[in-house]
Design a protein around this motif. Structure first.
Motif, PDB file in Angstrom:
ATOM      1  N   ASP A 109      91.129 116.015 -74.311  1.00 40.43           N
ATOM      2  CA  ASP A 109      91.988 115.453 -73.306  1.00 40.43           C
ATOM      3  C   ASP A 109      91.706 113.468 -73.141  1.00 40.43           C
ATOM      4  OD1 ASP A 109      88.802 115.224 -72.398  1.00 40.43           O
ATOM      5  OD2 ASP A 109      89.105 115.239 -70.856  1.00 40.43           O
ATOM      6  N   ALA A 110      90.577 113.405 -74.350  1.00 40.08           N
ATOM      7  CA  ALA A 110      90.346 111.923 -73.939  1.00 40.08           C
ATOM      8  C   ALA A 110      91.272 110.800 -74.606  1.00 40.08           C
ATOM      9  CB  ALA A 110      88.906 111.708 -75.031  1.00 40.08           C
ATOM     10  N   GLY A 111      92.322 110.352 -74.370  1.00 40.41           N
ATOM     11  CA  GLY A 111      93.509 109.448 -74.858  1.00 40.41           C
ATOM     12  C   GLY A 111      93.145 108.015 -75.185  1.00 40.41           C
ATOM     13  N   GLY A 112      91.226 108.006 -74.580  1.00 43.66           N
ATOM     14  CA  GLY A 112      90.808 106.441 -74.404  1.00 43.66           C
ATOM     15  C   GLY A 112      89.605 106.178 -74.293  1.00 43.66           C
ATOM     16  N   LEU A 113      88.730 105.387 -75.044  1.00 44.46           N
ATOM     17  CA  LEU A 113      87.458 105.226 -74.922  1.00 44.46           C
ATOM     18  C   LEU A 113      87.033 104.115 -74.867  1.00 44.46           C
ATOM     19  CD1 LEU A 113      84.756 107.588 -76.313  1.00 44.46           C
ATOM     20  CD2 LEU A 113      84.694 105.420 -76.569  1.00 44.46           C
ATOM     21  N   GLY A 114      85.789 103.439 -73.662  1.00 49.93           N
ATOM     22  CA  GLY A 114      85.230 102.196 -73.762  1.00 49.93           C
ATOM     23  C   GLY A 114      83.844 102.472 -73.932  1.00 49.93           C
ATOM     24  N   VAL A 115      83.012 101.637 -74.223  1.00 48.24           N
ATOM     25  CA  VAL A 115      81.971 101.478 -74.853  1.00 48.24           C
ATOM     26  C   VAL A 115      80.877 100.476 -74.096  1.00 48.24           C
ATOM     27  CG1 VAL A 115      82.095 102.312 -77.161  1.00 48.24           C
ATOM     28  CG2 VAL A 115      81.841  99.701 -76.206  1.00 48.24           C
ATOM     29  N   LYS A 116      79.968 100.477 -74.181  1.00 46.58           N
ATOM     30  CA  LYS A 116      78.660  99.969 -73.083  1.00 46.58           C
ATOM     31  C   LYS A 116      78.665  97.833 -74.001  1.00 46.58           C
ATOM     32  CE  LYS A 116      73.697  99.304 -71.716  1.00 46.58           C
ATOM     33  NZ  LYS A 116      72.303 100.234 -71.589  1.00 46.58           N
ATOM     34  N   MET A 117      78.904  97.225 -73.378  1.00 41.80           N
ATOM     35  CA  MET A 117      79.224  96.249 -73.869  1.00 41.80           C
ATOM     36  C   MET A 117      77.471  95.101 -72.856  1.00 41.80           C
ATOM     37  SD  MET A 117      83.313  95.608 -74.235  1.00 41.80           S
ATOM     38  CE  MET A 117      83.178  94.884 -72.458  1.00 41.80           C
ATOM     39  N   ILE A 118      77.129  94.617 -74.225  1.00 39.81           N
ATOM     40  CA  ILE A 118      75.866  93.386 -73.208  1.00 39.81           C
ATOM     41  C   ILE A 118      76.549  91.963 -74.768  1.00 39.81           C
ATOM     42  CG2 ILE A 118      74.486  94.649 -73.282  1.00 39.81           C
ATOM     43  CD1 ILE A 118      73.478  93.454 -76.198  1.00 39.81           C
ATOM     44  N   ASP A 119      76.568  91.027 -73.005  1.00 40.24           N
ATOM     45  CA  ASP A 119      76.543  90.007 -73.149  1.00 40.24           C
ATOM     46  C   ASP A 119      75.701  88.702 -74.702  1.00 40.24           C
ATOM     47  OD1 ASP A 119      73.527  88.882 -72.016  1.00 40.24           O
ATOM     48  OD2 ASP A 119      75.611  88.449 -70.072  1.00 40.24           O
ATOM     49  N   GLY A 120      75.718  87.820 -75.126  1.00 43.51           N
ATOM     50  CA  GLY A 120      74.654  87.091 -76.328  1.00 43.51           C
ATOM     51  C   GLY A 120      73.196  87.150 -75.732  1.00 43.51           C
ATOM     52  N   LYS A 121      72.618  87.651 -74.708  1.00 44.28           N
ATOM     53  CA  LYS A 121      71.061  87.383 -74.218  1.00 44.28           C
ATOM     54  C   LYS A 121      71.030  88.714 -73.964  1.00 44.28           C
ATOM     55  CE  LYS A 121      69.536  84.403 -70.935  1.00 44.28           C
ATOM     56  NZ  LYS A 121      68.947  83.264 -72.364  1.00 44.28           N
ATOM     57  N   GLY A 122      71.756  89.499 -73.490  1.00 41.97           N
ATOM     58  CA  GLY A 122      71.985  91.807 -73.748  1.00 41.97           C
ATOM     59  C   GLY A 122      72.048  91.756 -72.336  1.00 41.97           C
ATOM     60  N   GLY A 123      72.509  91.134 -71.761  1.00 38.85           N
ATOM     61  CA  GLY A 123      73.037  91.301 -69.805  1.00 38.85           C
ATOM     62  C   GLY A 123      73.726  92.174 -70.281  1.00 38.85           C
ATOM     63  N   PHE A 124      74.062  93.504 -68.551  1.00 42.32           N
ATOM     64  CA  PHE A 124      75.179  94.370 -68.928  1.00 42.32           C
ATOM     65  C   PHE A 124      76.261  93.900 -68.689  1.00 42.32           C
ATOM     66  CE2 PHE A 124      77.387  97.559 -66.755  1.00 42.32           C
ATOM     67  CZ  PHE A 124      77.959  98.525 -67.980  1.00 42.32           C
ATOM     68  N   LEU A 125      77.103  94.106 -69.525  1.00 42.68           N
ATOM     69  CA  LEU A 125      78.815  93.229 -69.031  1.00 42.68           C
ATOM     70  C   LEU A 125      79.364  94.293 -68.459  1.00 42.68           C
ATOM     71  CD1 LEU A 125      80.323  91.492 -72.599  1.00 42.68           C
ATOM     72  CD2 LEU A 125      79.136  90.388 -70.560  1.00 42.68           C
ATOM     73  N   PRO A 126      79.719  93.775 -66.761  1.00 41.19           N
ATOM     74  CA  PRO A 126      80.016  95.071 -66.451  1.00 41.19           C
ATOM     75  C   PRO A 126      81.537  95.394 -65.672  1.00 41.19           C
ATOM     76  CG  PRO A 126      79.604  93.278 -65.243  1.00 41.19           C
ATOM     77  CD  PRO A 126      79.581  93.247 -66.001  1.00 41.19           C
ATOM     78  N   GLU A 127      82.525  94.687 -66.899  1.00 45.92           N
ATOM     79  CA  GLU A 127      84.325  95.307 -67.434  1.00 45.92           C
ATOM     80  C   GLU A 127      83.856  95.659 -68.579  1.00 45.92           C
ATOM     81  OE1 GLU A 127      83.171  90.843 -69.215  1.00 45.92           O
ATOM     82  OE2 GLU A 127      82.717  91.936 -66.901  1.00 45.92           O
ATOM     83  N   GLU A 167      75.055 106.362 -68.563  1.00 42.80           N
ATOM     84  CA  GLU A 167      75.478 107.842 -68.496  1.00 42.80           C
ATOM     85  C   GLU A 167      77.518 107.914 -68.791  1.00 42.80           C
ATOM     86  OE1 GLU A 167      74.603 110.494 -64.954  1.00 42.80           O
ATOM     87  OE2 GLU A 167      72.389 109.806 -64.731  1.00 42.80           O
ATOM     88  N   VAL A 168      77.857 108.972 -69.220  1.00 38.09           N
ATOM     89  CA  VAL A 168      79.044 108.880 -69.962  1.00 38.09           C
ATOM     90  C   VAL A 168      79.462 109.382 -68.379  1.00 38.09           C
ATOM     91  CG1 VAL A 168      81.124 110.129 -71.248  1.00 38.09           C
ATOM     92  CG2 VAL A 168      78.529 109.740 -72.239  1.00 38.09           C
ATOM     93  N   HIS A 169      81.228 108.779 -68.265  1.00 34.19           N
ATOM     94  CA  HIS A 169      81.760 108.962 -67.078  1.00 34.19           C
ATOM     95  C   HIS A 169      83.006 108.542 -67.382  1.00 34.19           C
ATOM     96  CE1 HIS A 169      78.470 108.196 -64.208  1.00 34.19           C
ATOM     97  NE2 HIS A 169      77.967 107.076 -64.977  1.00 34.19           N
ATOM     98  N   GLU A 170      83.992 109.446 -66.572  1.00 36.41           N
ATOM     99  CA  GLU A 170      85.080 109.116 -66.461  1.00 36.41           C
ATOM    100  C   GLU A 170      85.892 108.102 -65.562  1.00 36.41           C
ATOM    101  OE1 GLU A 170      89.307 111.709 -65.318  1.00 36.41           O
ATOM    102  OE2 GLU A 170      87.753 112.659 -65.433  1.00 36.41           O
ATOM    103  N   ILE A 171      86.394 107.013 -66.591  1.00 35.07           N
ATOM    104  CA  ILE A 171      86.446 105.295 -65.246  1.00 35.07           C
ATOM    105  C   ILE A 171      88.375 105.102 -65.754  1.00 35.07           C
ATOM    106  CG2 ILE A 171      84.561 104.730 -66.218  1.00 35.07           C
ATOM    107  CD1 ILE A 171      86.106 103.361 -68.561  1.00 35.07           C
ATOM    108  N   ASP A 172      89.239 104.234 -65.252  1.00 34.25           N
ATOM    109  CA  ASP A 172      90.379 104.358 -65.344  1.00 34.25           C
ATOM    110  C   ASP A 172      91.000 103.022 -65.911  1.00 34.25           C
ATOM    111  OD1 ASP A 172      91.066 105.623 -62.998  1.00 34.25           O
ATOM    112  OD2 ASP A 172      89.989 104.210 -61.693  1.00 34.25           O
ATOM    113  N   VAL A 173      90.303 102.036 -66.542  1.00 34.62           N
ATOM    114  CA  VAL A 173      90.527 101.540 -66.832  1.00 34.62           C
ATOM    115  C   VAL A 173      89.510 100.846 -68.778  1.00 34.62           C
ATOM    116  CG1 VAL A 173      90.796  98.782 -66.990  1.00 34.62           C
ATOM    117  CG2 VAL A 173      91.724 100.279 -65.122  1.00 34.62           C
ATOM    118  N   LEU A 174      89.925 101.347 -69.420  1.00 32.34           N
ATOM    119  CA  LEU A 174      88.637  99.889 -70.627  1.00 32.34           C
ATOM    120  C   LEU A 174      89.687  99.028 -70.706  1.00 32.34           C
ATOM    121  CD1 LEU A 174      90.700 102.823 -72.553  1.00 32.34           C
ATOM    122  CD2 LEU A 174      88.725 103.339 -71.687  1.00 32.34           C
TER     123      LEU A 174
END
Length: 651
Positions: A109-127, A167-174
């Motif tokens: 059922d998955a049409g698209g997938l995004g992953v966890k992203m971090i910046d150059g200092k290891g901080g989580f990117l909220p986008e 955690e894995v979540h269903e989201i709206d925007v990749l």
């Protein structure tokens, strides 16, 4: 074929190189193809692809056609079951593709997938995970409510900040930086909308995936580095306009008439609001330090004046009220302008420039003081006392602010960075040489081994002891050798140590660049050694022009210079050989140029060794001088060599 990876590049050659190295490793257990679409870059990206990555399908555009159209060019040729849209300023883990493909296969059922992203200092990117920007969601985001209440399910919908990032979540925007798409879903819903030139196309495509009956997932079981996160751009007024205008296109396309009208109105209000904030912020950033300085200088005079009145005149209020109301503010302006013109308000902070500015302010003030009418001359002693106060207090509070690590008060000393290199001996020393040749202010603290079997000279410990090594040795920056350590290990180390104030960079294998990002508010940091600088067409023209002008000057001065030469025939021949292009005034030190693998240039009368008269040149020094001359060519270097070696023009 499992996956088709599409990377759109525009003038980020060094980031692209690092990205492709990580992609190559991640494809070892996956059947895939890689497309790079270049939007008319002028930084040598095309040469990089053809020389270092011959297996990449390279699409070269003659103009910047935008993000959507460039991606579509490659997608139409893609043969993979899945298509990954990947930004060039990313680094993926070695098992990233295996993990995400396995998840997509398990979730039809998955049409698209995004992953966890971090910046150059290891901080989580909220986008990394976002909700659909409906009018109210966009309103909460644009006016700061989502930042004030990140855990609220109502206000935090833009970045879904109320959802656990692990955690894995269903989201709206990749996120467009890493957007894995099922090819059959694209065949059904269509490709990227090319009316979006930049920004907004990922939101539009994500929404169409959902409307097509598929789901979008956020998958944090693998992590990627994304240097130029959304947060690096949002302070720009141009970004605000382009991004929010993209939102208007999205609203008019997908929302009903009245809803789209409200959304467009909110967008326009947000643009003006953000523009006002941006302008106010820039003004405040420029003025707040001088305002603090002015208040501190004024406070000094306010404290000193009553004491001076008692000591000197034995009575309070000897000076009229106008002295504090008008004269002292004028005194303060002299000091502020002195600091300004001395460069004392530039970053990083320079105590020397600050002190010089205060001195200039004092000299200017005393000069004007001597010219004004006597009734406006109050006390030279007070001026001197106020100057002493200004020097002490302004320097003291800058030092204190630097100690508290306030970014606007970082001193020049911060430029000398303590660096440690993680990698095997040979590669670590290659990276060390790159750092030395970039001429950044740095101090190599030592090397960090990957395991106990690889310790050698100047090694401080193993990768497993990284946090302890950083704390004990007060390391400012870690450079990882990507030749020896996997992207997964690098990312894990960055995540584990993200709470520390430490910078990270990655040295790709067989590359003369080292890449990282020291702040989410900067696009990225790059240490580059360009070994072919002298081979650039512009530099060749400059060098030839220098040869001709110098030859004409030497020819005019020949009747005098010839008496200082031993081999007068060689002197005259060299002039005409340079004029006819058979020789250059400056070439490589002979005998070692071929071994250095440097760009070919004409034989020189003089060479970089003439820049250091009396220096004993062995093979190693000769190779190094030739390399430095080739990689950092400047006409000024040729002039200096000619002036110092003119007695050898008969060589």
């Amino acid at each position: 074929m499992d996956i088709s990876i599409v990377i759109v590049n525009y003038n980020v050659k060094h980031f692209l190189e690092q990205c492709l190295h990580s992609v190559e490793k991640a494809l070892r257990n996956v059947q895939g193809e890689v497309f790079v679409v270049d939007n008319n870059s002028v930084d040598g990206s095309a040469q990089l692809i053809t020389e270092k990555f011959p297996n990449v399908t390279f699409i070269q555009n003659n103009e910047n056609v935008g993000f959507s159209r460039a991606n579509n060019q490659a997608i139409r040729q893609a043969k993979g079951k899945y298509v990954l849209l990947l930004n060039p300023d990313t680094v993926v883990e070695e098992d990233t593709f295996e993990k995400v493909l396995s998840f997509m296969d398990a979730h039809p059922d998955a049409g698209g997938l995004g992953v966890k992203m971090i910046d150059g200092k290891g901080g989580f990117l909220p986008e990394s995970k976002r909700g659909l920007p409906t009018p109210w969601v966009a309103f909460y985001k644009m006016f700061g409510l989502s930042r004030l209440f990140p855990k609220s399910r109502k206000f935090g919908k833009y970045h879904l900040s109320f959802l656990d990032k692990d955690e894995v979540h269903e989201i709206d925007v990749l996120a467009g930086a890493f957007m894995l798409l099922r090819k059959s879903a694209l065949d059904k819903i269509g490709l990227l909308d090319e009316s979006f030139f930049m920004y907004g196309e990922d939101i539009d495509l994500s929404y169409r995936i959902q409307k097509g009956g598929y789901k979008n997932y956020y998958y944090p079981e693998t992590t990627i580095i994304h240097y130029k996160g959304e947060s690096t751009k949002k302070g720009s007024l141009n970004y605000v306009k382009v991004f929010y205008n993209a939102m208007i296109i999205f609203a008019r396309k997908h929302f009903s008439g009245s809803k789209a009208g409200v959304f467009a109105f909110l967008i326009h209000m947000a643009i003006y609001f953000r523009a006002l904030l941006s302008a106010s912020k820039r003004v405040l950033q420029k003025l707040y330090i001088p305002l603090i300085d002015a208040l501190l200088i004024f406070a000094g005079f306010w404290l000193i004046t009553p004491s001076w009145e008692q000591i000197r005149f034995h009575q309070p209020d000897y000076y009229p009220p106008e002295f504090m109301q008008f004269v002292v503010p004028v005194y303060s302006l002299f000091f502020l302008f002195g600091i300004l013109f001395s460069g004392g308000y530039k970053k990083p902070v320079s105590i020397y420039k600050l002190g010089r500015g205060i001195l200039w302010g004092l000299i200017s003030l005393l000069l004007v003081y001597s010219l004004v009418d006597e009734q406006y001359r109050f006390s030279r002693a007070l001026i001197l006392l106020g100057t002493a106060w200004a020097g002490i207090i302004l320097i003291a509070y800058r030092l204190m602010s630097h100690w508290l690590k306030l970014s606007d008060f970082r001193l020049h000393a911060q430029g000398t960075r303590k660096i440690a290199i993680v990698g095997h001996s040979e590669e670590a020393r290659r990276v060390q040489q790159i750092i030395e040749e970039t001429r950044i202010q740095s101090q190599l603290t030592g090397f960090i081994a990957l395991d106990s079997s690889d310790k050698g000279t100047n090694y401080m410990g193993e990768l497993s002891q990284l946090e302890e090594i950083i704390r004990i040795n007060r390391i400012d920056e870690i450079v990882f050798c990507a030749e020896n350590i996997s992207s997964a290990e690098i990312i894990k180390a960055m995540l584990d140590l993200s709470r520390l104030d430490i910078d990270y960079k990655i040295a790709p294998p067989e590359s003369a660049s080292i890449i990282g990002s020291n702040s989410i508010h900067t696009a990225g940091d790059l240490y580059v050694v360009n070994l072919n600088a002298i081979s650039k067409s512009g530099n060749k023209r400059k060098k030839r022009l220098f040869d001709l002008l110098a030859a004409l000057l030497i020819l005019c001065l020949g009747p005098v210079l010839i008496w200082f030469t031993t081999k007068k025939g060689n002197f005259i021949q060299n002039i005409f050989r340079v004029i006819t292009g058979k020789k250059s005034w400056i070439g490589y030190i002979p005998g070692v140029a071929a071994e250095s693998k440097l760009p070919t240039i004409k034989e020189g009368v003089l060479n970089p060794g003439d820049r250091f008269p009396g220096l004993q040149l062995d093979k190693e020094k000769s190779v190094r001088l030739n390399r430095l001359y080739a990689k950092d060519y400047k006409v000024l270097s040729d002039i200096e060599i000619l002036l110092k070696g003119w007695r050898n023009l008969d060589r």
